[in-house]
Enzyme design. Structure first.
Site, PDB file in Angstrom:
ATOM      1  N   GLY A 175     -39.721 -17.817   2.059  1.00 35.68           N
ATOM      2  CA  GLY A 175     -39.009 -18.543   3.110  1.00 35.68           C
ATOM      3  C   GLY A 175     -39.868 -18.857   4.321  1.00 35.68           C
TER       4      GLY A 175
ATOM      5  CG  HIS B 149     -34.884 -10.967  -3.561  1.00 34.86           C
ATOM      6  ND1 HIS B 149     -35.073 -11.033  -2.205  1.00 34.86           N
ATOM      7  CD2 HIS B 149     -35.344 -12.133  -4.070  1.00 34.86           C
ATOM      8  CE1 HIS B 149     -35.628 -12.212  -1.910  1.00 34.86           C
ATOM      9  NE2 HIS B 149     -35.793 -12.898  -3.029  1.00 34.86           N
TER      10      HIS B 149
ATOM     11  CD  GLU C 100     -34.322 -12.725   0.970  1.00 38.83           C
ATOM     12  OE1 GLU C 100     -33.266 -12.949   0.361  1.00 38.83           O
ATOM     13  OE2 GLU C 100     -35.195 -13.605   1.162  1.00 38.83           O
TER      14      GLU C 100
ATOM     15  CE  LYS D  95     -34.101 -16.084  -1.207  1.00 39.95           C
ATOM     16  NZ  LYS D  95     -35.243 -15.947  -0.326  1.00 39.95           N
TER      17      LYS D  95
ATOM     18  CG  ASN E  51     -32.318 -15.702  -4.991  1.00 40.15           C
ATOM     19  OD1 ASN E  51     -31.092 -15.631  -4.846  1.00 40.15           O
ATOM     20  ND2 ASN E  51     -33.161 -14.859  -4.416  1.00 40.15           N
TER      21      ASN E  51
ATOM     22  CB  SER F 109     -43.065 -21.093   0.209  1.00 37.73           C
ATOM     23  OG  SER F 109     -42.504 -20.370   1.300  1.00 37.73           O
TER      24      SER F 109
ATOM     25  CD  GLU G  82     -39.291 -13.706  -5.274  1.00 37.63           C
ATOM     26  OE1 GLU G  82     -39.049 -14.914  -5.379  1.00 37.63           O
ATOM     27  OE2 GLU G  82     -38.491 -12.897  -4.774  1.00 37.63           O
TER      28      GLU G  82
END
Ligand code: PGA
Length: 249
Positions: free
Chosen positions: A172, A94, A96, A11, A9, A212, A166
């Site tokens: 991250g 996702h 985010e 991003k 991904n 990660s 996730e």
């Protein structure tokens, strides 16, 4: 036997010219991969990347799409637009998108249903925040995300769905869920699918881990019974990190 599925991904990274160069190199270097491979560039990179990767063993996905077929939705992208440029897969839900753009489970579900109606493959992301985990809500959160996210999806469509677990606190941050913690969350998600659909659907479901994932932790994670791949963010942006992940077996 489930085949591992490794997705990158990207991003909001890489301008189109960089994405094209990256895709060209990746294509050459993963053509013998033993796993399924996906990349998800930004919308503006998708047409070029889809052209470069056409006919390769790499699936190209969008990172999002709108929940309507067309119309007055300024700034949005429809599934038909994606399909027209050769993109037949999409990452939905996702964390985010949930966190920064307020996407709810039912909103994500409407996108899942539209993507499936259009014959697209979907990676549905789920996962708990640190607060939810520490508050003992892990299972309740996953149950809601999986059950609402897949509402109206029938068993025959489940081969188009990959679930990505996730944990938000691992994205991250350099913090990875331990392989055992990840495996038990995956086992729980699989049990939800068994209950909602059947033991057979649950057994065949591909559940990726994300958060990660790096060359030095991928093998331990993939060795776990219920972990069937990875959704990789940061480490998917450079070949020196992404290739060892793809070639982890
Ligand atoms: P990360 O991102 O690998 O940079 O933690 C994973 C993701 O958000 O898909």
């Amino acid at each position: 036997m489930r085949k591992l599925y490794i997705a990158g991904n990207w991003k909001m990274n890489m301008v189109p010219s960089q994405a094209v160069e990256f895709a060209k190199s990746l294509k050459e270097q993963v053509k013998d991969a033993k796993v399924r491979v996906m990349v998800a560039p930004t919308f503006v990179c998708l047409p070029d990347v889809a052209r470069v990767l056409k006919g390769s063993n790499i699936t190209v996905a969008a990172q999002n799409m709108n929940d309507h077929e067309s119309g007055a939705y300024t700034g949005e992208i429809s599934p038909d637009m994606l399909k027209d440029i050769g993109v037949n897969a999409v990452i939905l839900g996702h964390s985010e998108r949930r966190l920064y753009y307020g996407e709810t489970n039912s909103f994500i579900n409407s996108k899942v249903l539209l993507a499936l109606k259009k014959g697209m493959e979907v990676v549905l992301c789920v996962g708990e925040t640190l607060e939810e985990r520490e508050g003992g809500k892990l299972e309740a959160v996953l149950k809601e995300q999986v059950n609402v996210g897949l509402e109206g999806v029938d068993a025959s469509q489940m081969d188009k769905i990959t679930i990505a677990y996730e944990p938000v606190w691992a994205i991250g941050t350099g913090r990875t869920a331990s392989p055992d913690d990840a495996d038990s969350a995956h086992a729980y998600i699989r049990s939800l699918l068994a209950k909602k659909y059947s033991a057979d659907v649950a057994e065949k479901a591909i559940i990726q881990y994300g958060g990660s994932v790096k060359p030095d932790n991928v093998k331990e994670l993939m060795a776990k019974e219920n972990i069937d791949g990875a959704l990789v963010g940061g480490a998917s942006l450079t070949l020196d990190k992404f290739l060892p992940i793809v070639h982890c077996i």
